[in-house]
Motif scaffolding. Structure first.
Motif, mmCIF file in Angstrom:
data_model
loop_
_atom_site.group_PDB
_atom_site.id
_atom_site.type_symbol
_atom_site.label_atom_id
_atom_site.label_comp_id
_atom_site.label_asym_id
_atom_site.label_seq_id
_atom_site.Cartn_x
_atom_site.Cartn_y
_atom_site.Cartn_z
ATOM 1 N N ILE A 94 -14.533 -3.129 -12.312
ATOM 2 C CA ILE A 94 -14.321 -3.253 -10.867
ATOM 3 C C ILE A 94 -13.057 -4.062 -10.575
ATOM 4 C CG2 ILE A 94 -15.237 -4.334 -8.777
ATOM 5 C CD1 ILE A 94 -17.057 -2.220 -9.164
ATOM 6 N N GLY A 95 -12.960 -5.219 -11.224
ATOM 7 C CA GLY A 95 -11.796 -6.077 -11.012
ATOM 8 C C GLY A 95 -10.510 -5.364 -11.408
ATOM 9 N N ALA A 96 -10.558 -4.651 -12.548
ATOM 10 C CA ALA A 96 -9.359 -3.962 -13.034
ATOM 11 C C ALA A 96 -8.903 -2.906 -12.040
ATOM 12 C CB ALA A 96 -9.630 -3.337 -14.398
ATOM 13 N N ILE A 97 -9.861 -2.172 -11.473
ATOM 14 C CA ILE A 97 -9.500 -1.111 -10.537
ATOM 15 C C ILE A 97 -8.967 -1.702 -9.230
ATOM 16 C CG2 ILE A 97 -10.442 0.749 -9.111
ATOM 17 C CD1 ILE A 97 -12.351 1.348 -11.487
ATOM 18 N N MET A 98 -9.606 -2.768 -8.754
ATOM 19 C CA MET A 98 -9.186 -3.339 -7.475
ATOM 20 C C MET A 98 -7.915 -4.165 -7.579
ATOM 21 S SD MET A 98 -12.616 -4.698 -5.638
ATOM 22 C CE MET A 98 -13.996 -3.655 -5.230
ATOM 23 N N ASP B 254 -10.787 -0.259 4.463
ATOM 24 C CA ASP B 254 -9.405 -0.460 4.914
ATOM 25 C C ASP B 254 -8.612 -1.338 3.957
ATOM 26 O OD1 ASP B 254 -11.252 -2.346 5.646
ATOM 27 O OD2 ASP B 254 -10.111 -3.070 7.363
ATOM 28 N N ILE B 255 -9.282 -2.359 3.419
ATOM 29 C CA ILE B 255 -8.560 -3.293 2.551
ATOM 30 C C ILE B 255 -8.182 -2.609 1.226
ATOM 31 C CG2 ILE B 255 -10.334 -4.443 1.152
ATOM 32 C CD1 ILE B 255 -9.206 -7.063 2.267
ATOM 33 N N LEU B 256 -9.035 -1.691 0.756
ATOM 34 C CA LEU B 256 -8.727 -0.974 -0.485
ATOM 35 C C LEU B 256 -7.531 -0.053 -0.277
ATOM 36 C CD1 LEU B 256 -12.298 -0.064 -1.756
ATOM 37 C CD2 LEU B 256 -10.790 -1.828 -2.632
ATOM 38 N N VAL B 257 -7.460 0.549 0.903
ATOM 39 C CA VAL B 257 -6.326 1.419 1.211
ATOM 40 C C VAL B 257 -5.050 0.581 1.276
ATOM 41 C CG1 VAL B 257 -5.312 2.940 2.948
ATOM 42 C CG2 VAL B 257 -7.750 3.104 2.427
ATOM 43 N N GLU B 258 -5.175 -0.578 1.913
ATOM 44 C CA GLU B 258 -4.023 -1.462 2.071
ATOM 45 C C GLU B 258 -3.495 -1.942 0.713
ATOM 46 O OE1 GLU B 258 -3.430 -5.640 4.169
ATOM 47 O OE2 GLU B 258 -4.805 -4.329 5.251
ATOM 48 N N MET B 259 -4.427 -2.138 -0.234
ATOM 49 C CA MET B 259 -4.021 -2.613 -1.559
ATOM 50 C C MET B 259 -3.619 -1.463 -2.475
ATOM 51 S SD MET B 259 -6.899 -5.510 -2.074
ATOM 52 C CE MET B 259 -6.868 -5.383 -3.844
ATOM 53 N N HIS B 260 -3.568 -0.256 -1.919
ATOM 54 C CA HIS B 260 -3.198 0.947 -2.676
ATOM 55 C C HIS B 260 -4.157 1.255 -3.817
ATOM 56 C CE1 HIS B 260 0.438 0.877 -0.366
ATOM 57 N NE2 HIS B 260 0.662 -0.356 -0.762
ATOM 58 N N VAL B 261 -5.415 0.836 -3.660
ATOM 59 C CA VAL B 261 -6.419 1.193 -4.654
ATOM 60 C C VAL B 261 -6.866 2.629 -4.391
ATOM 61 C CG1 VAL B 261 -8.747 0.691 -5.479
ATOM 62 C CG2 VAL B 261 -7.187 -1.182 -4.930
ATOM 63 N N LEU B 262 -6.976 2.922 -3.095
ATOM 64 C CA LEU B 262 -7.451 4.241 -2.705
ATOM 65 C C LEU B 262 -6.509 4.796 -1.662
ATOM 66 C CD1 LEU B 262 -11.255 3.774 -2.138
ATOM 67 C CD2 LEU B 262 -10.200 5.514 -3.542
ATOM 68 N N GLU B 263 -6.400 6.116 -1.626
ATOM 69 C CA GLU B 263 -5.618 6.694 -0.548
ATOM 70 C C GLU B 263 -6.534 7.005 0.619
ATOM 71 O OE1 GLU B 263 -3.082 9.887 -1.736
ATOM 72 O OE2 GLU B 263 -2.358 8.693 -3.428
ATOM 73 N N ASP B 264 -5.938 6.966 1.783
ATOM 74 C CA ASP B 264 -6.713 7.182 2.999
ATOM 75 C C ASP B 264 -7.479 8.503 2.949
ATOM 76 O OD1 ASP B 264 -7.492 6.007 5.292
ATOM 77 O OD2 ASP B 264 -5.962 6.986 6.538
#
Lengths: 113, 248
Positions: B88-92, B227-237
């Motif tokens: 989890i940490g590695a992905i985020m 939203d925070i995951l998108v902002e951190m470029h972990v996930l695309e919108d």
């Protein structure tokens, strides 16, 4: 909301539990880690000549206390996880409600004008 | 002596016991791990300064490692072992920051549980905090690029990252204790296969469960804080919308 992922995870956990019960009832493996298969590997390789260069500063005085500290570790982690997921959930919920109010206000104003 | 040899594993293939690496190898692994931890601390400071709102998410990733690495589960060959929870940490946050989080957990376990050790900390950080997370991170990025199902990619990244941790631990032990006492490729391989054999049986089922639970945690994080995951470029919108659409 779909619960597909939950069901898959639950199924995997059940399979894991089942294999554990099956193995533990069909073999007499001791689940305390007293299995001498892994225990002897370094001794077997080095012929028992290796002496550890250091000892733990402190060791839990008993297996019960060790379990207690492991449980404490899990509890700290679980507490933090629950706190923040709950915090986010409530925050999102609240923001959504607030968002509706703010959005509906100007609209109603416009209607009245 | 036998007591200590038994303690190394104490049924636990995750960490190498205190004192169970010759001094030279302790130094080698520290030398490799310290720069990564330093980079992680630097990145962590920068990230927290720029985006204070990620702090709770960081706590969640750290707490997940804390919980999972405390769950000593019995496994097939009669020994106990535990998941690592670093996926989890590695992905985020990427591998460097995860190395910092892992170090905190490893120090806790070394001090209070005689689990792992301070001399072997470098080696344990390298396997659990660096190689595992790097692999998880790479698999995650590749999987997302290939547009595979998000949860499946998380599962795959976490499970394989977990296995990598054990393979690296085996490698570290085999390098320190090659068969025939002198480090040769054949000696290394012979010891490596012995260590890996113990670990493989214990870890295979555990890592699968860990992967599944990690995917589930990700689902909840996306539900409440995408939203925070998108902002951190972990996930695309677009991925978030797709997941939301499927689970709504």
């Amino acid at each position: 909301m779909s619960r597909k992922l939950e069901l898959i995870v639950l199924a995997l956990l059940l399979i894991f539990a089942a294999q554990f019960f099956y193995i533990s009832s069909t073999t007499n493996a001791e689940y305390g880690g007293a299995d001498d298969k892994p225990a002897g590997v370094i001794e077997q390789i080095t012929g028992g000549t290796y002496k550890p260069i250091a000892n733990p500063i402190w060791e839990p005085p008993s297996a019960e206390i060790e379990s207690l500290l492991f449980a404490l570790q899990a509890a700290i982690g679980a507490g933090i996880l629950g706190y923040f997921l709950g915090y986010y959930r409530a925050k999102k919920n609240y923001e959504n409600k607030l968002g509706y109010k703010e959005k509906s206000k100007p609209e109603s104003d416009r209607h009245s004008l | 002596m036998t007591y200590y040899v038994y303690l190394i594993f104490n049924g636990d293939p995750v960490h190498i016991m205190e004192g169970f690496l010759p001094a030279i190898w302790c130094i080698v692994w520290f030398a490799i791990s310290i720069p990564v931890i330093a980079l992680g601390i630097y990145k962590l400071n920068k990230l927290v300064k720029e985006k204070r709102e990620i702090l709770p998410l960081l706590a969640v990733a750290g707490a997940f490692i804390f919980v999972l690495s405390s769950l000593k589960l019995p496994s097939v060959n009669g020994s106990c072992s535990h998941p690592t929870g670093t996926g989890i940490g590695a992905i985020m946050f990427g591998p460097a920051i995860t190395a910092v989080l892992s170090t905190i957990v490893l120090i806790y376990q070394a001090l209070f549980l005689a689990h792992g050790g301070l001399t072997t900390l470098g080696a344990n950080v390298f396997s659990m905090g660096i190689v595992g997370p790097v692999l998880s991170y790479l698999i995650y990025k590749a999987g997302m690029k290939a547009k595979l199902n998000f949860y499946f990619v998380v599962f795959l990244a976490t499970t394989l990252g977990d296995w990598a941790t054990y393979i690296v631990t085996s490698t570290e032990l085999a390098l320190a204790f090659p068969a025939g006492d002198v480090l040769s490729f054949a000696g290394f391989l012979s010891s490596f296969s012995k260590f890996v054999a113990i670990f493989a049986i214990t870890q295979v089922p555990l890592a699968i469960v860990e992967g599944a639970v990690s995917a589930l945690l990700f689902k909840y994080v996306i539900e409440v804080k995408s939203d925070i995951l998108v902002e951190m470029h972990v996930l695309e919108d677009s991925v978030v919308r797709k997941i939301r659409g499927l689970s709504a």
